[in-house]
Design a protein around this motif. Structure first.
Motif, short mmCIF file in Angstrom:
data_model
loop_
_atom_site.label_atom_id
_atom_site.label_comp_id
_atom_site.label_asym_id
_atom_site.label_seq_id
_atom_site.Cartn_x
_atom_site.Cartn_y
_atom_site.Cartn_z
N GLN A 187 3.35 9.07 6.67
CA GLN A 187 2.83 8.35 7.84
C GLN A 187 3.26 6.89 7.82
O GLN A 187 3.34 6.24 8.85
N ARG A 188 3.56 6.37 6.63
CA ARG A 188 3.83 4.94 6.49
C ARG A 188 5.30 4.59 6.26
O ARG A 188 5.70 3.46 6.53
N LEU A 189 6.06 5.52 5.72
CA LEU A 189 7.45 5.23 5.41
C LEU A 189 8.37 6.23 6.10
O LEU A 189 7.98 7.36 6.37
N GLU A 190 9.60 5.80 6.32
CA GLU A 190 10.60 6.72 6.84
C GLU A 190 10.92 7.75 5.77
O GLU A 190 10.99 7.42 4.57
N VAL A 191 11.11 8.98 6.18
CA VAL A 191 11.38 10.05 5.21
C VAL A 191 12.67 9.79 4.44
O VAL A 191 12.79 10.13 3.26
N GLY A 192 13.63 9.14 5.08
CA GLY A 192 14.90 8.82 4.42
C GLY A 192 14.75 7.82 3.29
O GLY A 192 15.60 7.73 2.41
N VAL A 193 13.67 7.05 3.31
CA VAL A 193 13.37 6.12 2.22
C VAL A 193 12.40 6.77 1.24
O VAL A 193 12.59 6.71 0.02
N ALA A 194 11.37 7.41 1.76
CA ALA A 194 10.31 7.96 0.91
C ALA A 194 10.81 9.10 0.02
O ALA A 194 10.53 9.12 -1.18
N TYR A 195 11.54 10.04 0.59
CA TYR A 195 11.90 11.22 -0.18
C TYR A 195 12.78 10.90 -1.39
O TYR A 195 12.51 11.39 -2.49
N LEU A 248 17.04 0.06 -5.66
CA LEU A 248 17.74 -0.29 -4.42
C LEU A 248 16.95 0.15 -3.19
O LEU A 248 16.83 -0.62 -2.23
N LEU A 249 16.41 1.35 -3.23
CA LEU A 249 15.61 1.83 -2.10
C LEU A 249 14.30 1.05 -1.96
O LEU A 249 13.83 0.83 -0.86
N TRP A 271 1.20 12.62 -0.35
CA TRP A 271 2.56 12.59 0.21
C TRP A 271 2.50 12.53 1.74
O TRP A 271 3.29 11.83 2.37
N LEU A 272 1.56 13.25 2.34
CA LEU A 272 1.41 13.20 3.80
C LEU A 272 1.05 11.79 4.26
O LEU A 272 1.55 11.33 5.29
N MET A 325 0.82 -1.20 0.00
CA MET A 325 0.00 0.00 0.00
C MET A 325 0.87 1.26 0.00
O MET A 325 0.55 2.23 -0.67
N SER A 326 1.97 1.24 0.75
CA SER A 326 2.85 2.40 0.82
C SER A 326 3.44 2.74 -0.54
O SER A 326 3.52 3.91 -0.91
#
Length: 114
Positions: free
Chosen positions: A62-70, A109-110, A57-58, A1-2
């Motif tokens: 809520q579901r992923l770490e910002v270091g992965v999502a961004y 990779l991410l 995006w919000l 879902m993420s």
């Protein structure tokens, strides 16, 4: 879902960017005032798409770490490059395509991290 939400945020953001491009292209060479420019359907599509992209995006954050999502938003570079080349017929050289390939590799990779 993420990942689906992340892809949706990317697509909405890209749609907003493309609509902005169409909006300013429709203004090119016209001496109309801001009133007419603000009535551009492309401008309103851009604002709507970017606004919806922000809301999605919000949900992503809520579901992923910002270091992965961004960093995954770098897919926008890939999508916009494809639109620039095939919709707007802009030239894209080999170095740019190499950069796109590297971005795709980084996203893959991410994506294994999620």
């Amino acid at each position: 879902m993420s990942l689906l939400l992340l892809l949706t945020a990317c697509l909405l953001t890209c749609l907003g960017q493309v609509a902005q491009k169409y909006a300013v292209e429709s203004w090119r060479g016209k001496t109309t005032g801001w009133g007419e420019k603000l009535r551009s359907p492309w401008l309103w599509l851009a604002l709507f798409s970017l606004g919806m992209g922000l809301l999605v995006w919000l949900l992503v954050l809520q579901r992923l770490e910002v270091g992965v999502a961004y960093p995954m938003l770098s897919l926008n570079f890939v999508l916009i490059t494809l639109v620039a080349r095939f919709v707007f017929h802009e030239p894209v050289d080999r170095r740019h395509w190499l950069g796109v390939a590297l971005v795709i590799g980084g996203v893959v990779l991410l994506g294994q991290h999620t």
